[in-house]
Design an enzyme around this catalytic site. Sequence first.
Site, PDB file in Angstrom:
ATOM      1  N   CYS A   1       0.848  -1.185   0.000  1.00 18.79           N
ATOM      2  CA  CYS A   1       0.000   0.000   0.000  1.00 18.79           C
ATOM      3  C   CYS A   1       0.887   1.239   0.000  1.00 18.79           C
ATOM      4  CB  CYS A   1      -0.899  -0.010   1.234  1.00 18.79           C
ATOM      5  SG  CYS A   1      -1.995   1.418   1.349  1.00 18.79           S
TER       6      CYS A   1
ATOM      7  N   HIS B   1      -9.113  -3.925  -1.837  1.00 17.09           N
ATOM      8  CA  HIS B   1      -8.130  -3.136  -1.078  1.00 17.09           C
ATOM      9  C   HIS B   1      -8.539  -1.654  -1.058  1.00 17.09           C
ATOM     10  CE1 HIS B   1      -3.762  -2.118  -0.027  1.00 17.09           C
ATOM     11  NE2 HIS B   1      -4.288  -0.948  -0.340  1.00 17.09           N
ATOM     12  N   GLU B   2      -8.888  -1.136  -2.237  1.00 13.73           N
ATOM     13  CA  GLU B   2      -9.247   0.291  -2.327  1.00 13.73           C
ATOM     14  C   GLU B   2     -10.574   0.562  -1.617  1.00 13.73           C
ATOM     15  OE1 GLU B   2      -6.879   2.010  -3.108  1.00 13.73           O
ATOM     16  OE2 GLU B   2      -5.698   0.580  -4.245  1.00 13.73           O
TER      17      GLU B   2
ATOM     18  N   HIS C   1     -10.219   1.219   1.973  1.00 14.11           N
ATOM     19  CA  HIS C   1      -9.754   2.571   2.324  1.00 14.11           C
ATOM     20  C   HIS C   1     -10.931   3.525   2.565  1.00 14.11           C
ATOM     21  CE1 HIS C   1      -5.428   2.421   2.126  1.00 14.11           C
ATOM     22  NE2 HIS C   1      -5.399   1.927   0.894  1.00 14.11           N
TER      23      HIS C   1
HETATM   24 ZN    ZN Z   1      -3.761   1.056   0.014  1.00 12.91          ZN
END
Ligand code: ZN
Length: 177
Positions: free
Chosen positions: A101, A143-144, A147
């Site tokens: 990341c 993953h995004e 966030h």
């Molecule tokens: Zn990330």
Amino acid sequence: MSESLPIIKLGDRTLRQTAAFVKNVHDARIQKLIDDLITTATNANGVGIAAPQVAESVRLFIVASRPNPRYPNAPEMQPTAMINPKIVAHSTEVVKGWEGCLSVPGIRGLVPRYQAIQVEYTDRNGQLQKLELTDFVARIFQHEYDHLDGIVFIDRIESSLDIVTEEEYQKNVSYNT
Ligand code: ZN
């Protein structure tokens, strides 16, 4: 002109906030943010970046899979802005794969993710898009997406033994399988 934005790092509280829905995709600030995020991800060799990573707490990210020094085996695709994204269905199969990341430099970890997901998002023209994503691109999306809810990949690692330094990761290509 688009510009590369500073990326905030683990420890910055903005990274841990729940991001707000984008109300107007056509807002000039949102369009500029999209361009800047694409430039930022490209310059940092990222395959994705979420708005909270540049301290903009809105539900928007870029998926930009392509082979690059950090992910040599990534599939090639046009950088795509995904606004107010949702996961509407997912496989029962979960696979572990290595992630890094831009907000957690120097660390790679083995992260369990759904192998396939059905997603919906609004594109930068305001159109609703529905897609099925699998494997590496599904991993980037998940993953995004995390966030946007203040979650970073290390939160999902099951054992500290699944964390390695970037340097060791690069030395041990067998980890890539
Ligand atoms: Zn990330």
